[in-house]
Motif scaffolding. Structure first.
Motif, PDB file in Angstrom:
ATOM      1  N   ASN A  24      37.474 -18.427  11.323  1.00 39.17           N
ATOM      2  CA  ASN A  24      36.349 -17.524  11.080  1.00 39.17           C
ATOM      3  C   ASN A  24      36.268 -17.171   9.594  1.00 39.17           C
ATOM      4  O   ASN A  24      35.206 -17.251   8.969  1.00 39.17           O
ATOM      5  N   ILE A  27      35.381 -20.280   7.455  1.00 40.14           N
ATOM      6  CA  ILE A  27      33.960 -20.619   7.583  1.00 40.14           C
ATOM      7  C   ILE A  27      33.094 -19.629   6.800  1.00 40.14           C
ATOM      8  O   ILE A  27      32.148 -20.017   6.125  1.00 40.14           O
ATOM      9  N   SER A  31      30.793 -20.724   3.736  1.00 41.09           N
ATOM     10  CA  SER A  31      29.357 -20.415   3.809  1.00 41.09           C
ATOM     11  C   SER A  31      28.900 -19.617   2.604  1.00 41.09           C
ATOM     12  O   SER A  31      27.719 -19.597   2.279  1.00 41.09           O
ATOM     13  N   ALA A  32      29.827 -18.931   1.956  1.00 47.72           N
ATOM     14  CA  ALA A  32      29.477 -18.169   0.758  1.00 47.72           C
ATOM     15  C   ALA A  32      29.725 -18.996  -0.497  1.00 47.72           C
ATOM     16  O   ALA A  32      29.790 -18.462  -1.597  1.00 47.72           O
ATOM     17  N   GLY A  33      29.909 -20.290  -0.305  1.00 49.92           N
ATOM     18  CA  GLY A  33      30.032 -21.189  -1.450  1.00 49.92           C
ATOM     19  C   GLY A  33      31.430 -21.340  -2.015  1.00 49.92           C
ATOM     20  O   GLY A  33      31.608 -21.881  -3.102  1.00 49.92           O
ATOM     21  N   ILE A  98      29.649 -14.376  25.283  1.00 47.98           N
ATOM     22  CA  ILE A  98      28.895 -13.995  24.080  1.00 47.98           C
ATOM     23  C   ILE A  98      28.640 -15.203  23.188  1.00 47.98           C
ATOM     24  O   ILE A  98      28.368 -15.068  21.993  1.00 47.98           O
ATOM     25  N   ASN A  99      28.774 -16.413  23.746  1.00 46.16           N
ATOM     26  CA  ASN A  99      28.541 -17.648  22.981  1.00 46.16           C
ATOM     27  C   ASN A  99      29.447 -17.792  21.783  1.00 46.16           C
ATOM     28  O   ASN A  99      29.036 -18.330  20.757  1.00 46.16           O
ATOM     29  N   PHE A 100      30.669 -17.269  21.890  1.00 51.61           N
ATOM     30  CA  PHE A 100      31.575 -17.407  20.750  1.00 51.61           C
ATOM     31  C   PHE A 100      32.261 -18.767  20.817  1.00 51.61           C
ATOM     32  O   PHE A 100      32.778 -19.140  21.855  1.00 51.61           O
ATOM     33  N   LEU A 106      35.188 -24.329  16.131  1.00 54.32           N
ATOM     34  CA  LEU A 106      35.257 -23.708  14.806  1.00 54.32           C
ATOM     35  C   LEU A 106      35.912 -24.657  13.811  1.00 54.32           C
ATOM     36  O   LEU A 106      35.529 -24.724  12.642  1.00 54.32           O
ATOM     37  N   MET A 109      33.405 -27.109  12.721  1.00 54.43           N
ATOM     38  CA  MET A 109      32.433 -26.435  11.862  1.00 54.43           C
ATOM     39  C   MET A 109      33.016 -26.255  10.461  1.00 54.43           C
ATOM     40  O   MET A 109      32.340 -26.494   9.462  1.00 54.43           O
ATOM     41  N   GLU A 112      32.925 -29.517   8.689  1.00 55.21           N
ATOM     42  CA  GLU A 112      31.561 -29.833   8.272  1.00 55.21           C
ATOM     43  C   GLU A 112      31.196 -29.119   6.978  1.00 55.21           C
ATOM     44  O   GLU A 112      30.435 -29.626   6.166  1.00 55.21           O
ATOM     45  N   LEU A 113      31.729 -27.903   6.819  1.00 56.90           N
ATOM     46  CA  LEU A 113      31.419 -27.093   5.638  1.00 56.90           C
ATOM     47  C   LEU A 113      32.344 -27.436   4.471  1.00 56.90           C
ATOM     48  O   LEU A 113      32.320 -26.782   3.433  1.00 56.90           O
TER      49      LEU A 113
ATOM     50  N   GLY B  11      22.043 -13.374  20.084  1.00 56.82           N
ATOM     51  CA  GLY B  11      23.186 -13.721  20.935  1.00 56.82           C
ATOM     52  C   GLY B  11      24.338 -14.351  20.180  1.00 56.82           C
ATOM     53  O   GLY B  11      25.354 -14.660  20.766  1.00 56.82           O
ATOM     54  N   TYR B  13      27.354 -14.236  17.291  1.00 55.91           N
ATOM     55  CA  TYR B  13      28.198 -13.281  16.585  1.00 55.91           C
ATOM     56  C   TYR B  13      28.787 -13.906  15.332  1.00 55.91           C
ATOM     57  O   TYR B  13      28.760 -15.126  15.157  1.00 55.91           O
ATOM     58  N   PRO B  15      31.041 -15.666  12.818  1.00 55.03           N
ATOM     59  CA  PRO B  15      30.337 -15.903  11.558  1.00 55.03           C
ATOM     60  C   PRO B  15      29.050 -16.729  11.715  1.00 55.03           C
ATOM     61  O   PRO B  15      28.518 -17.187  10.726  1.00 55.03           O
ATOM     62  N   ALA B  22      23.392 -20.021   5.706  1.00 52.99           N
ATOM     63  CA  ALA B  22      23.820 -20.858   4.575  1.00 52.99           C
ATOM     64  C   ALA B  22      23.266 -22.273   4.723  1.00 52.99           C
ATOM     65  O   ALA B  22      22.780 -22.869   3.753  1.00 52.99           O
ATOM     66  N   TRP B  50      26.483 -11.435   1.668  1.00 54.14           N
ATOM     67  CA  TRP B  50      26.408 -12.898   1.520  1.00 54.14           C
ATOM     68  C   TRP B  50      25.435 -13.260   0.393  1.00 54.14           C
ATOM     69  O   TRP B  50      25.724 -14.116  -0.433  1.00 54.14           O
ATOM     70  N   MET B  53      26.966 -12.639  -3.017  1.00 57.60           N
ATOM     71  CA  MET B  53      27.980 -13.639  -3.371  1.00 57.60           C
ATOM     72  C   MET B  53      27.361 -14.966  -3.767  1.00 57.60           C
ATOM     73  O   MET B  53      27.878 -15.685  -4.605  1.00 57.60           O
ATOM     74  N   THR B  54      26.260 -15.322  -3.120  1.00 60.06           N
ATOM     75  CA  THR B  54      25.703 -16.655  -3.335  1.00 60.06           C
ATOM     76  C   THR B  54      24.567 -16.652  -4.354  1.00 60.06           C
ATOM     77  O   THR B  54      24.027 -17.701  -4.684  1.00 60.06           O
TER      78      THR B  54
END
Lengths: 160, 77
Positions: A24, A27, A31-33, A98-100, A106, A109, A112-113, B11, B13, B15, B22, B50, B53-54
């Motif tokens: 988490n 990722i 995602s924040a570069g 909750i679709n986690f 992860l 993912m 991929e990042l 639905g 959460y 990240p 992004a 976010w 930061m970006t």
């Protein structure tokens, strides 16, 4: 291009919940570069092992350890309330609710990042785990000097 | 507020809304506005952070019945 900020994580633990947290954060950073590297050591190596079978190694002790300590992103226990798998099944149910995403999702993912995966050769040697035991997403195999070189330039550095 | 592109993160959460944002911003053109619709309250703090930061511009949040409409403007090249 300017150098990206770095994040370095050590994943020492081999439990599902701790791996979820680590991925988490990785990722989020990616995602924040940020340029993110995860070093997998000790029980954390289990997270990047294949889900099938156990690895063969030299000696009775190491083979026994590998048989009991099989690993694989889908086979990790919970750090609390595992209850021989009952607790984990319930937790997976809550996550699905909750679709986690699960650990293996992860992990893909993160890959991929562009998150880099490094396996610690020291603990691999000690526990008798061969390179073949790991998933192909592992980028390289290295030791503490590589970690220090990365960590000293990192803005964020965590041991999980 | 008007957006050029909208993504639905209802639905999902942490990240996931950040990851999806992004990814989408990467595909968009400079100066375009992205609307993210989400229902995880964490997004209220996560998205401004976010953006900071970006280097993208956080334009604001509109709340509507537990849904958050978040607007982000992609930075100039």
């Amino acid at each position: 291009m300017a150098d990206k900020e770095k994040m370095t994580l050590i994943l020492f633990s081999g439990e599902m919940d701790k791996a979820l947290s680590a991925f988490n954060i990785a990722i989020g950073g990616a995602s924040a570069g940020m340029e993110v590297t995860i070093f997998f050591t000790f029980w954390g190596l289990n997270v990047i092992k294949k889900n099938e079978g156990s690895s063969k190694s030299k000696g009775v002790m190491r083979n026994m350890l590998n048989l009991m300590n099989r690993g694989g992103a889908k086979r990790l226990p919970l750090s609390k309330f595992h209850m021989a798998g009952v607790g984990k099944a319930m937790m997976l149910g809550l996550m699905k609710d909750i679709n986690f995403p699960q650990v293996d999702e992860l992990l893909s993912m993160a890959k991929e990042l562009g998150v880099k995966f490094i396996a610690c050769t020291n603990t691999m040697g000690m526990m008798g785990i061969s390179k073949e035991a790991f998933i192909p997403e592992v980028d390289s195999f290295a030791g503490v000097a590589t970690y220090i070189a990365d960590a000293r330039e990192s803005k964020i550095n965590l041991f999980i | 507020m008007k957006a050029d592109v909208t993504i639905d993160c209802i639905g999902l959460y942490c990240p996931m809304p950040i990851v999806n944002t992004a990814k989408k911003v990467k595909e968009m053109g400079a100066g375009q506005v992205l609307e993210i619709i989400a229902d995880d309250e964490g997004i209220k703090q996560d998205m401004p952070n976010w953006a900071r930061m970006t280097g993208n511009e956080f334009l604001g949040i509109e709340e509507d019945n537990g849904k958050y409409h978040v607007f982000v403007k992609k930075k100039p090249q």
